[in-house]
Write a protein that holds these residues in place. Structure first.
Motif, short mmCIF file in Angstrom:
data_model
loop_
_atom_site.label_atom_id
_atom_site.label_comp_id
_atom_site.label_asym_id
_atom_site.label_seq_id
_atom_site.Cartn_x
_atom_site.Cartn_y
_atom_site.Cartn_z
N ASP A 36 45.73 15.97 50.76
CA ASP A 36 44.33 16.60 51.24
C ASP A 36 44.67 17.87 51.68
O ASP A 36 43.82 18.92 51.64
N THR A 37 45.58 18.05 52.61
CA THR A 37 46.00 19.37 53.24
C THR A 37 46.30 20.25 51.95
O THR A 37 45.74 21.49 52.11
N GLU A 38 46.93 19.86 51.05
CA GLU A 38 47.15 20.57 49.79
C GLU A 38 45.87 20.95 49.00
O GLU A 38 45.97 22.32 48.46
N ALA A 39 45.18 20.18 48.91
CA ALA A 39 43.84 20.43 48.30
C ALA A 39 42.91 21.64 49.06
O ALA A 39 42.33 22.34 48.62
N ILE A 40 43.06 21.39 50.44
CA ILE A 40 42.49 22.46 51.12
C ILE A 40 43.05 24.06 50.95
O ILE A 40 42.24 24.75 50.65
N VAL A 41 44.40 23.87 50.90
CA VAL A 41 45.16 25.10 50.50
C VAL A 41 44.80 25.68 49.41
O VAL A 41 44.38 27.09 49.12
N VAL A 42 44.58 24.92 48.24
CA VAL A 42 44.28 25.52 47.08
C VAL A 42 42.83 26.24 47.08
O VAL A 42 42.46 27.14 46.41
N ALA A 43 41.86 25.20 47.75
CA ALA A 43 40.57 25.80 47.90
C ALA A 43 40.59 27.07 48.80
O ALA A 43 39.83 27.84 48.45
N ALA A 44 41.43 27.21 49.62
CA ALA A 44 41.35 28.41 50.52
C ALA A 44 41.83 29.47 49.53
O ALA A 44 41.23 30.53 49.72
N ALA A 45 42.93 29.45 48.89
CA ALA A 45 43.62 30.01 47.99
C ALA A 45 42.43 30.73 46.82
O ALA A 45 42.21 32.12 46.56
N GLU A 46 41.57 29.61 46.40
CA GLU A 46 40.48 30.09 45.44
C GLU A 46 39.37 30.93 46.19
O GLU A 46 38.90 31.79 45.56
N THR A 47 39.39 30.68 47.49
CA THR A 47 38.32 31.57 48.33
C THR A 47 39.04 32.97 48.50
O THR A 47 38.07 33.75 48.09
N VAL A 48 40.11 32.83 48.50
CA VAL A 48 40.63 34.47 48.75
C VAL A 48 40.56 35.01 47.21
O VAL A 48 40.10 36.34 47.13
N ASP A 87 47.99 24.84 35.34
CA ASP A 87 47.42 25.86 34.68
C ASP A 87 46.40 26.44 35.70
O ASP A 87 46.28 27.92 35.75
N ALA A 88 45.78 25.66 36.28
CA ALA A 88 44.60 25.90 37.23
C ALA A 88 45.20 26.67 38.31
O ALA A 88 44.67 27.86 38.66
N LEU A 89 46.20 26.36 38.92
CA LEU A 89 46.77 27.14 40.01
C LEU A 89 47.52 28.34 39.44
O LEU A 89 47.43 29.27 40.15
N GLY A 90 48.01 28.33 38.40
CA GLY A 90 48.38 29.71 37.68
C GLY A 90 47.61 30.78 37.67
O GLY A 90 47.46 31.80 37.70
N ARG A 91 46.18 30.23 37.24
CA ARG A 91 44.94 31.15 37.07
C ARG A 91 44.65 31.66 38.36
O ARG A 91 44.36 32.95 38.66
N ILE A 92 44.52 30.95 39.46
CA ILE A 92 44.39 31.31 40.99
C ILE A 92 45.34 32.40 41.29
O ILE A 92 45.30 33.45 41.80
N ASN A 93 46.73 32.12 40.94
CA ASN A 93 47.85 33.06 41.54
C ASN A 93 47.58 34.38 40.69
O ASN A 93 47.80 35.38 41.37
N ALA A 94 47.17 34.27 39.54
CA ALA A 94 47.08 35.42 38.72
C ALA A 94 46.02 36.30 39.25
O ALA A 94 45.99 37.61 39.61
N ALA A 95 44.95 35.53 39.54
CA ALA A 95 43.71 36.13 40.18
C ALA A 95 44.09 36.73 41.78
O ALA A 95 43.76 37.93 42.14
N LEU A 96 45.01 36.29 42.54
CA LEU A 96 45.37 36.80 43.64
C LEU A 96 46.34 37.99 43.67
O LEU A 96 46.70 38.82 44.39
N HIS A 119 37.91 34.62 45.29
CA HIS A 119 36.67 34.95 45.19
C HIS A 119 36.25 36.27 45.84
O HIS A 119 35.62 37.28 45.71
N GLY A 120 37.18 36.36 47.11
CA GLY A 120 37.06 37.66 48.10
C GLY A 120 37.55 38.84 47.17
O GLY A 120 37.12 39.78 47.80
N LEU A 121 38.37 38.56 46.33
CA LEU A 121 39.19 39.81 45.68
C LEU A 121 38.03 40.14 44.40
O LEU A 121 38.42 40.94 43.54
N GLY A 122 37.17 39.38 44.26
CA GLY A 122 36.46 39.55 42.89
C GLY A 122 36.92 39.04 41.70
O GLY A 122 36.38 39.30 40.89
N SER A 123 37.88 37.90 41.69
CA SER A 123 38.59 37.06 40.59
C SER A 123 38.52 35.67 40.79
O SER A 123 39.47 34.99 40.64
N PRO A 124 37.24 35.21 40.97
CA PRO A 124 37.03 33.69 41.01
C PRO A 124 37.53 33.07 39.83
O PRO A 124 37.48 33.53 38.59
N THR A 125 38.16 31.92 39.91
CA THR A 125 38.70 31.02 38.74
C THR A 125 37.41 29.92 38.41
O THR A 125 37.71 29.38 37.41
#
Length: 133
Positions: free
Chosen positions: A46-58, A122-131, A60-66
């Motif tokens: 659950d904590t890790e799910a929140i961390v992934v959501a937080a990374a996706e939020t970042v 793969d989904a995490l890789g897309r977030i990492n690329a966006a970051l 979004h803030g960079l203009g590169s949502p996945t």
């Protein structure tokens, strides 16, 4: 964690956390999640799910949502209110995502049991690329 997809907000825990962004007034809300996770010695799925959501939020803030759908409406509104994330938050998001993606994480074990580890990674890789843009 009730998951319906490998997307960052594709589970109950992350979706619930996303709604908390409605009350957040700054990036410190996200930064605290990431900082706390990285300071902890272990975390559950659950904590890790929140961390992934937080990374996706970042992302979004960079203009590169996945992920950009009804589950991320609170994220979009949050970013519109607070603007781009600070550099420290971006770095924390990348570092935290790396830890969650590791073979020994609780989430990796769950996704492996569900035979969806590659799709999740793969989904995490897309977030990492966006970051990293």
């Amino acid at each position: 964690m009730g998951a319906w997809s490998e997307e960052p907000f594709g589970n109950d825990t992350a979706a619930d956390w996303g709604w908390e962004l409605d009350d957040a007034e700054s990036w410190e809300f996200v930064t605290e999640v990431l900082r706390g996770f990285l300071a902890a010695s272990d975390a559950d799925e659950d904590t890790e799910a929140i961390v992934v959501a937080a990374a996706e939020t970042v992302a979004h803030g960079l203009g590169s949502p996945t992920q950009d759908d009804s589950y991320t409406e609170s994220v979009t509104a949050f970013v519109e209110r607070v603007g781009a994330p600070p550099a420290e938050t971006v770095t924390l998001a990348r570092d935290a995502l790396r830890v969650v993606r590791d073979d020994g994480s609780a989430s990796a074990e769950l996704w492996a049991e569900a035979d969806d580890l590659d799709a999740w990674r793969d989904a995490l890789g897309r977030i990492n690329a966006a970051l990293s843009r």
